[in-house]
Structure formats: C-alpha cells, structure tokens
Design an enzyme around this catalytic site. Structure first.
Site, PDB file in Angstrom:
ATOM      1  N   SER A 191       0.854  -1.189   0.000  1.00 50.73           N
ATOM      2  CA  SER A 191       0.000   0.000   0.000  1.00 50.73           C
ATOM      3  C   SER A 191       0.893   1.244   0.000  1.00 50.73           C
ATOM      4  O   SER A 191       1.657   1.450  -0.929  1.00 50.73           O
ATOM      5  CB  SER A 191      -0.932  -0.038   1.219  1.00 50.73           C
ATOM      6  OG  SER A 191      -1.799   1.078   1.222  1.00 50.73           O
ATOM      7  N   HIS A 212      -2.751  -1.156  -3.124  1.00 52.66           N
ATOM      8  CA  HIS A 212      -3.815  -0.193  -2.863  1.00 52.66           C
ATOM      9  C   HIS A 212      -3.565   1.060  -3.689  1.00 52.66           C
ATOM     10  O   HIS A 212      -2.590   1.780  -3.461  1.00 52.66           O
ATOM     11  CB  HIS A 212      -3.844   0.180  -1.379  1.00 52.66           C
ATOM     12  CG  HIS A 212      -4.131  -0.970  -0.470  1.00 52.66           C
ATOM     13  ND1 HIS A 212      -3.902  -0.912   0.889  1.00 52.66           N
ATOM     14  CD2 HIS A 212      -4.628  -2.208  -0.708  1.00 52.66           C
ATOM     15  CE1 HIS A 212      -4.256  -2.063   1.436  1.00 52.66           C
ATOM     16  NE2 HIS A 212      -4.698  -2.864   0.484  1.00 52.66           N
ATOM     17  N   MET A 225       0.036   1.113   5.233  1.00 46.49           N
ATOM     18  CA  MET A 225      -0.668   1.328   6.488  1.00 46.49           C
ATOM     19  C   MET A 225      -1.838   0.347   6.604  1.00 46.49           C
ATOM     20  O   MET A 225      -2.338  -0.176   5.610  1.00 46.49           O
ATOM     21  CB  MET A 225      -1.170   2.769   6.588  1.00 46.49           C
ATOM     22  CG  MET A 225      -2.172   3.184   5.545  1.00 46.49           C
ATOM     23  SD  MET A 225      -2.653   4.918   5.777  1.00 46.49           S
ATOM     24  CE  MET A 225      -3.727   5.146   4.369  1.00 46.49           C
ATOM     25  N   ASP A 241      -4.289  -4.960   6.066  1.00 48.06           N
ATOM     26  CA  ASP A 241      -4.751  -5.789   4.961  1.00 48.06           C
ATOM     27  C   ASP A 241      -3.697  -6.837   4.612  1.00 48.06           C
ATOM     28  O   ASP A 241      -2.529  -6.520   4.404  1.00 48.06           O
ATOM     29  CB  ASP A 241      -5.045  -4.915   3.742  1.00 48.06           C
ATOM     30  CG  ASP A 241      -5.692  -5.690   2.607  1.00 48.06           C
ATOM     31  OD1 ASP A 241      -6.304  -6.740   2.876  1.00 48.06           O
ATOM     32  OD2 ASP A 241      -5.602  -5.225   1.453  1.00 48.06           O
TER      33      ASP A 241
END
Length: 370
Positions: free
Chosen positions: A190, A217, A311, A314
């Site tokens: 991410s 992401h 962050m 996930d």
C-alpha cells in the site's frame, strides 16, 4: 500536534483542506500558494508532513518535491488529478520520494468531501510517521537538469512489442494448468508500494518460474500506468488485470485499482481476474481477498505471500493463515518499510516465515521457489 504544510494554488482547495484538518484538533497548519512559497516556509515552519498539489504554475509539484527532498526531507503526500498526465506525474512523484498519492476531488468538491476527508486524514497521519525515501542520485540529476544536460522525466517506455496487445486478448498466453503449476506468488502493498514493487520486481530475472499477482492499494487511474512503468523497468512482463487473464511464468499481474483481483479456475487453468470491490474490505485491491481466493485453489505449499510497506492490516490475517497451513510468507522489515503497518501486523501475528529488508526480498523469494 502534527505540523502540516498544505501546498495548493487553488484558494478553494486550501480552504477545503484546511477545514478538514482543523476539525481534527491535532494539526498545526500552514499554507502555501505555490512551490516557491512552500520552500520559503519549509525551514521556518518545519512541517512533519506536506500535502503537495502535483499541478501548479511556476514551480510545479514534482520540482518542489525534488527540492524538499534535498533541502529538508520529510514525508510528502501528493494530491493529483484523475487525468492520465496526472497519473504519470504521480508515479514520478512516488519514484522521487513521495510517501503516497491521493486523488483530488473533482467537480463539486463539497459532494465528494465526505468520501475524501477520512482517507486524506488517515493517509496524512500515517505519512507523519513514515520514513521518506530520497530518490537515488537526486542531487546529481537535478544539477544535470539545471545545466540542460538531461530532460525532465516523462512517461516510461511503452510495453514491449512482443507482449500481447489489447486486441490479442488473454488467449495469447497459454493458461497454467493447476496440476502443472509449480506455484504462485501473492504480493500485497500500500503506502510506499510502487518504489517497493520496483525494487522487488526489478531484481527478479525474466526466467522467474512462478506467476506473481500484485494487490497494490491504488485508485484505478494509477494502476494501469503503474503496470506499464514496472513493465518498462523490469525483466518480467507486467500487466494490469482488467479482464480474466491466464497465469503464466515470468509474468506479473497488477490488480486494477478501486476493485479487487482474485485467482480463479477455468477449464484451461488458473487465471487472474478482476472482481467488484467488497464493501467489508476498506482498501482495494484487497490483499486479504486475493490470498483467500488463491488458498481455495492452490495447495498452500505452492504459495508464497509477500507483504510490504503499507498502512493498516490488509493481508496480515490471510497470510498468517497461509503460513499456518504450510505456505511461506515474507514480511518487509521495519527498517526499510515506509510505513510498517501491514508487514508489522503480519509479524505480530506470527505469520512471517521470513522478515527481510526490501533489498533482500527478491533473494528470499528466489530461494523459496528454487
């Protein structure tokens, strides 16, 4: 208090951003109308994090970012338009050391603010704790550019002519039969992910024997340009997953943003396929959903999960499950992760087979699949 410098040439956007952060109560704010004013404020305000508009008159966001990284490196979150040019500039910004890129609300800002504000605040909070990466050779490159010796970076090379084009479709690549598949690599990342993906994939040879599926992401506007850029920088063939595509060795499949990417089985073999985003997953493409889909089709012993900077959490739950069921996992070490959220959660869950700094992950992965 988090000291935040907001840089945007739009008075309306400065007002909107200022209102978002003022309502949080723990931000000290300063504002700049352009890149030159931002550089003037930098040593006096000493921000913990900067939000920086990509497109500004005079000294634009990319040039300002370069100078920030030279004068006083600090975490920078770029705010970009949804255009193709904005996406390319955003990827340039990430390569130059920006922590993350967010889409600016388009059209009626007031209608998009409820969706935009929570993501913005969460991203800036994470960025305030991040370790900014200065692009390698930045000072020399800026000196050369100032002297007129090299042009500013532009779009990366187009995909190689030997790749299947859009008109060829997935059938141009033979499917990977489930029973013949050596294995599959699942990568999740991410915040700070594009440079991490460049480091990982760029260190792998074209002969790497397993397909690699990536859940990064990122908005849909950016994942296509990201895949094309990675394809131009890596020996492996990299493509965005916009339709079901057969999995094949030596190829990397980047999930389309604002949706999910999953592994499916068709009569011909295994495929990577896009799927509508699930409401219960806060980030997309979802790493958890990718791993869940692969675990349903491939023996865990033939899966390797790699969780890098980002962050949140996930991917931590499902990759810990992957390891518990006999698979192998690699978590990026805290020392190199821009944000040690996702890999840190995997480590704390006891789900990491190996904890490795970014520049060692490719070697660990190669050892796993050898």
């Amino acid at each position: 208090m988090i000291r935040l410098l907001v840089v945007d040439d739009s008075a309306l956007m400065r007002k909107v951003l200022g209102g978002i952060f003022a309502a949080e109560g723990d931000f000290a704010l300063a504002f700049a109308r352009d890149g030159l004013e931002a550089l003037d404020l930098l040593p006096r305000f000493e921000p913990d994090v900067v939000t920086l508009d990509v497109t500004m008159p005079g000294l634009d966001g990319l040039a300002c970012l370069d100078r920030i990284m030279l004068a006083r490196p600090c975490p920078v979150v770029m705010l970009s338009s949804l255009t193709g040019d904005g996406a390319e500039a955003s990827l340039d910004a990430l390569a130059r050391g920006a922590v993350d890129v967010l889409e600016k609300p388009a059209g009626a800002v007031s209608l998009a603010i409820d969706r935009f504000a929570p993501v913005l605040v969460q991203t800036v909070r994470a960025a305030s704790r991040a370790k900014p990466r200065t692009a390698h050779g930045l000072a020399a490159r800026l000196r050369a550019r100032h002297a007129g010796l090299v042009p500013p970076p532009g779009p990366r090379p187009a995909p190689r002519a030997t790749e299947p084009g859009p008109d060829q479709g997935p059938s141009a690549v033979p499917a990977l039969p489930l029973e013949a598949a050596d294995g599959l690599v699942l990568v999740g990342t991410s915040t700070g992910g594009p440079p991490a993906l460049t480091a990982l994939l760029g260190a792998l040879p074209a002969s790497f024997p397993w397909p690699i599926v990536v859940a990064q992401h990122m908005p849909a506007t950016f994942t296509g340009p990201l895949a094309r850029r990675l394809d131009g920088l890596c020996a492996l063939t990299v493509q965005e997953v916009t339709a079901p595509v057969p999995l094949a060795p030596g190829r990397v499949y980047v999930g389309r943003g604002d949706a999910d990417v999953i592994v499916v089985r068709r009569p011909g073999g295994l495929m990577a396929a896009p799927a509508p985003a699930r409401a219960e997953d806060p980030w997309h493409p979802s790493v958890d959903r990718l791993v869940e889909s692969a675990l349903g089709l491939v023996p865990p012993q033939r899966l390797v999960g790699v969780l890098m900077t980002g962050m949140g959490r996930d991917g931590a739950r499902t990759m810990a499950d992957l390891r518990a069921r006999g698979g192998r996992t690699i978590a990026e070490a805290e020392a190199t992760a821009v944000v040690w959220g996702m890999p840190g959660e995997l480590v704390r869950a006891g789900g990491a087979s190996v904890i490795a700094p970014l520049d060692s992950i490719a070697a660990e992965l190669t050892a796993f699949v050898a």
